[in-house]
Scaffold this active site. Structure first.
Site, PDB file in Angstrom:
ATOM      1  N   GLU A 124      38.613  40.944  41.102  1.00  0.00           N
ATOM      2  CA  GLU A 124      37.526  41.903  41.282  1.00  0.00           C
ATOM      3  C   GLU A 124      36.890  41.796  42.666  1.00  0.00           C
ATOM      4  OE1 GLU A 124      33.224  43.154  39.224  1.00  0.00           O
ATOM      5  OE2 GLU A 124      34.281  41.342  38.583  1.00  0.00           O
ATOM      6  N   GLU A 157      30.284  48.621  33.675  1.00  0.00           N
ATOM      7  CA  GLU A 157      29.695  47.299  33.839  1.00  0.00           C
ATOM      8  C   GLU A 157      28.344  47.500  34.522  1.00  0.00           C
ATOM      9  OE1 GLU A 157      31.379  42.922  34.816  1.00  0.00           O
ATOM     10  OE2 GLU A 157      31.262  44.266  36.536  1.00  0.00           O
TER      11      GLU A 157
END
Length: 260
Positions: A143, A241
């Protein structure tokens, strides 16, 4: 729900915060969404399995780094433990970062300058990680993070960095987790970034800027991103998220609407 080729998921770490964790998972599952979790070691895995939820992503390590001997050993050891949990949950993707993150998302070992040797060592560590993923039939996703607001001092943080490492490893068991919230803060130009990164993407995460809340609360026009994903035939997961600006159900309605 979205008729697009991709699937939608939401993080149980950031929504329905007034409920026990397993109830957050149930609430997301009942809306027909996949579920994402972070540190599995703080969860009752049997309870999570019993919810019947479909898990899209979980954190794929507990500690460690990509570039020093002790940190690499800890990183790979905890990745192996994470793979066992992923098998119990039926979770295909395990998320990792450029280094271990501590409280408040800060790197355990902050780095000011990433040297050429660190790049080579990180690529080698991630190659070993991809081999673990291949043996277990799972995918690790690296990520990107932002340095300006949430994760100062994290090495290999930008989307350009994560893309370079994923390209260098060249394995289907190491992909990018392209987080567009972080990318907007760090790099911008999200439509072109999405197009460029697409061959290397294993998952996409979203939230709006500023505030890290649901689409429509900030400056990112997520329907335009959704149009690009449909155009290129992206069939992976898009995960929210982000925090709810007010009501979690309203946040998920906005998320679904942006990517319908």
């Amino acid at each position: 729900m979205s008729a697009a080729p991709y699937r939608l998921a939401a993080s149980a770490e950031m929504l329905y915060l007034d409920r026990p964790f397993v109830e957050r998972v149930r609430a997301i599952h009942e809306r027909g969404l996949m579920v994402e979790i972070w540190d599995w070691s703080t969860k009752d895995i049997d309870e999570l399995v019993a919810t019947g939820a479909e898990f899209a992503s979980m954190t794929g390590y507990l500690t460690g780094t990509l570039t020093d001997a002790d940190g690499i050993a800890a990183f790979l050891d905890s990745a192996e433990e994470s793979l066992k949990v992923a098998a119990r949950l039926g979770c295909p993707n395990l998320n990792v970062h450029g280094t271990g993150l501590g409280p408040e998302g800060l790197p355990v070992t902050p780095v000011e300058v990433v040297t050429p040797d660190m790049w080579l060592t990180a690529a080698d560590t991630l190659r070993r990680l991809a081999e673990l993923g291949e043996r277990h039939g799972r995918v690790f996703t690296l990520e990107n993070l932002n340095l300006a607001v949430d994760h100062p001092g994290t090495p290999f943080a930008s989307a350009a960095d994560t893309m370079a490492l994923v390209r260098a490893v060249g394995s289907p068991h190491l992909r990018m987790n392209l987080d567009l919230y972080h990318a907007q803060i760090g790099e911008g130009n999200l439509i072109e970034l999405t197009r460029t990164a697409m061959p290397y993407v294993g998952e996409i995460q979203v939230a709006d800027v500023p505030g890290r809340c649901e689409p429509g609360t900030g400056e990112i026009h997520y329907p335009a991103i959704a149009a690009v994903l449909k155009e290129v035939g992206y069939a992976g997961v898009v995960g929210l998220e982000g925090w709810a600006k007010a009501d979690p159900d309203d946040a998920l309605n906005a998320f679904d609407g942006a990517f319908a």
